[in-house]
Scaffold this motif. Structure first.
Motif, PDB file in Angstrom:
ATOM      1  N   PHE A 179      19.116  10.633  -6.435  1.00  0.00           N
ATOM      2  CA  PHE A 179      19.012  12.268  -6.207  1.00  0.00           C
ATOM      3  C   PHE A 179      20.497  12.691  -5.855  1.00  0.00           C
ATOM      4  N   ARG A 180      20.697  12.033  -4.695  1.00  0.00           N
ATOM      5  CA  ARG A 180      22.041  12.616  -3.886  1.00  0.00           C
ATOM      6  C   ARG A 180      23.390  12.338  -4.681  1.00  0.00           C
ATOM      7  N   LEU A 216      23.630  10.147  -7.706  1.00  0.00           N
ATOM      8  CA  LEU A 216      23.941   9.841  -9.108  1.00  0.00           C
ATOM      9  C   LEU A 216      23.143  11.255 -10.185  1.00  0.00           C
ATOM     10  N   LYS A 217      22.294  11.981  -9.423  1.00  0.00           N
ATOM     11  CA  LYS A 217      21.786  13.426 -10.100  1.00  0.00           C
ATOM     12  C   LYS A 217      20.768  12.895 -11.040  1.00  0.00           C
ATOM     13  N   ILE A 218      20.115  11.629 -11.058  1.00  0.00           N
ATOM     14  CA  ILE A 218      19.000  11.289 -11.813  1.00  0.00           C
ATOM     15  C   ILE A 218      17.689  11.391 -10.969  1.00  0.00           C
TER      16      ILE A 218
END
Lengths: 323, 323
Positions: free
Chosen positions: B271-272, B274-276
């Motif tokens: 989440f932090r 790679l934004k996946i």
């Protein structure tokens, strides 16, 4: 600004910026009532499209000038884009940031190798500090949006949209862009003008901070009444840029504005159906596509998810919204 | 099973499955102590790699057989992959699902056009129901992993990894794969054998449900003692497959096992940085790369994030983990 500048930026970015995917989900299509394609710029290096403009601007500098380093004012996505692009070029980056900026943003920017210079918003003059540092060290200021090479870099996102949308069979659509100062919106609009004759850029903003929407509607630059107090703060700027506004005025369709709750719901829907992380300001374009269907025409809409740099606490709020 | 079957599947998937990106972040490299590349299969259609195997199996059927439709037993990612691939082929799909499956999963599978047939786990025999439906309607059963065309489809992920890693300058690495029954792991292992001589597949599992790790270590198929009670339930299967295990035994390095907390922390880090969105079972490979550095050698590691279908409540737990 013309398309050749964007094409030159694309050549400089090749192999350095990511060609982010254009995603879709039948569940989003159903909510929107039309086909929805999402340009996932949150998957760009540093988690936002800002890396494109930063790389474009830094790579365009004369090598002797570039070697001395760059400076930027930002506590957000522009700072991280500049820091990462500068490090990859092997040059120093100085980021002037309010001393009350969130610790995570300071650490994130330092983690990308930049020197963070804090200043006190109440007692110090940011521009004076920047000018002094730039003068002493020979640093080049990279502005966040009202700078031709930055606009050209953001325009590379538009070139990709044209190609990827055509691959998906879409050549006619509104292209809704999360809009702060207008760098991404104007860059994309220029790319669409050149290569996507039936694609039209439209800015999306938070309600109450819709300076670009009002400026377009009223035919001249309008300011926001406030500059904070919205969950989409990252894309709240005082007013459209002197360079970006005329481009948007010439090329863009009407602006769209969404509520905070709509942005949060769009964040949850990108989580559920696209498996990407959107920050609030990065979700306003999709929110407009999903929740303002009557302000859009045509069978398809393309939206940017322009960034994904969101604190876990804020994302948890999006997850807790009604489905 | 040989590589030509994977290559044939790749041709059938071309233009239908997404070529998911291989992502990275300097922050993950720093935590792992080596370069980390992440194959983001959560961005595949239906949010997991399962779409590949489903498409491969359905597209490989004889057209007359295929036209009658397919059937699968699943309440998870395999169900969604089959539903979406069947719909795109214009054929019926029947998914036999426990009547106590989460409503969201039932709705998600129906939303992709499949017919969901519920059965009572306590009083009804799933296989008998499936056999009856298959016989009555001429449906073809698509098994979730122990089926050559499914393995071949998952192997296309390995072909992409080889190419994308080489583009990133990595030709020597452990390739850690989130492992349930071994379809993805064995498929990737076959692709690496053919095209990545210095890339080695290694399965990753939840601690306490590490049947593949133990089977490899002990030289024969071992079962899990329990089949539920772990946040990574989606990748918990009774034992390795009869087809997948010999492939893994021949080609894979030692298995890795991680705790629930490590999987949750890896979810937060994707989440932090790679934004996946990773689901717990889809995060175990990255968790192993980040938190088991002493069990890995070499300068680089490649991990699959194999799926992102996670409930908001579970994701919120990951967000609340210590950073």
């Amino acid at each position: 600004m013309d398309i050749s500048r964007i094409e030159a930026a694309a050549r400089r970015l090749d192999g350095h910026a990511r060609r982010t995917p254009l995603l879709s989900s039948p569940f989003l299509d159903e909510i929107a009532g039309r086909r929805v394609l999402v340009k996932a710029e949150c998957l760009q290096h540093t988690g936002s499209f800002k890396f494109r403009g930063a790389w474009s601007a830094i790579s365009a500098l004369d090598p002797d000038v570039r070697a001395k380093g760059v400076i930027a004012f930002s506590s957000g996505n522009h700072a991280q884009g500049i820091a990462a692009a500068a490090r990859a070029h092997g040059i120093p980056a100085v980021i002037v940031m309010p001393s009350d900026a969130p610790a995570a943003k300071v650490a994130g920017t330092r983690g990308l190798g930049a020197e963070v210079v804090p200043y006190d918003r109440a007692t110090e003059d940011r521009d004076a500090i920047g000018a002094r540092l730039a003068g002493e060290r020979g640093l080049t200021l990279i502005k966040p949006f009202d700078e031709p090479e930055v606009i050209a870099g953001q325009g590379t996102c538009g070139l990709e949209i044209v190609g990827q949308a055509a691959e998906a069979g879409v050549t006619e659509a509104d292209v809704i862009v999360c809009c702060g100062g207008g760098g991404l919106t104007s860059g994309i609009a220029l790319a669409l003008e050149a290569y996507g004759p039936d694609l039209r850029a439209r800015p999306a903003e938070p309600q109450g901070f819709d300076d670009v929407r009002r400026s377009l509607a009223e035919g001249g630059i309008r300011r926001n009444a406030a500059l904070s107090g919205n969950i989409c703060d990252a894309i709240v700027t005082p007013q459209p840029g002197d360079l970006t506004f005329p481009i948007m005025q010439r090329l863009c369709g009407p602006g769209l504005a969404v509520s905070e709750d709509e942005a949060l719901r769009a964040m949850q829907l990108t989580f559920r159906h696209l498996k990407i992380v959107a920050e609030p300001g990065g979700a306003v374009a999709l929110a407009a596509a999903l929740f303002r269907p009557n302000e859009i025409t045509g069978d398809a809409v393309i939206c940017t998810v322009s960034g994904g740099n969101v604190d876990p606490e804020v994302f948890a709020r999006a997850l807790a919204m009604p489905a």
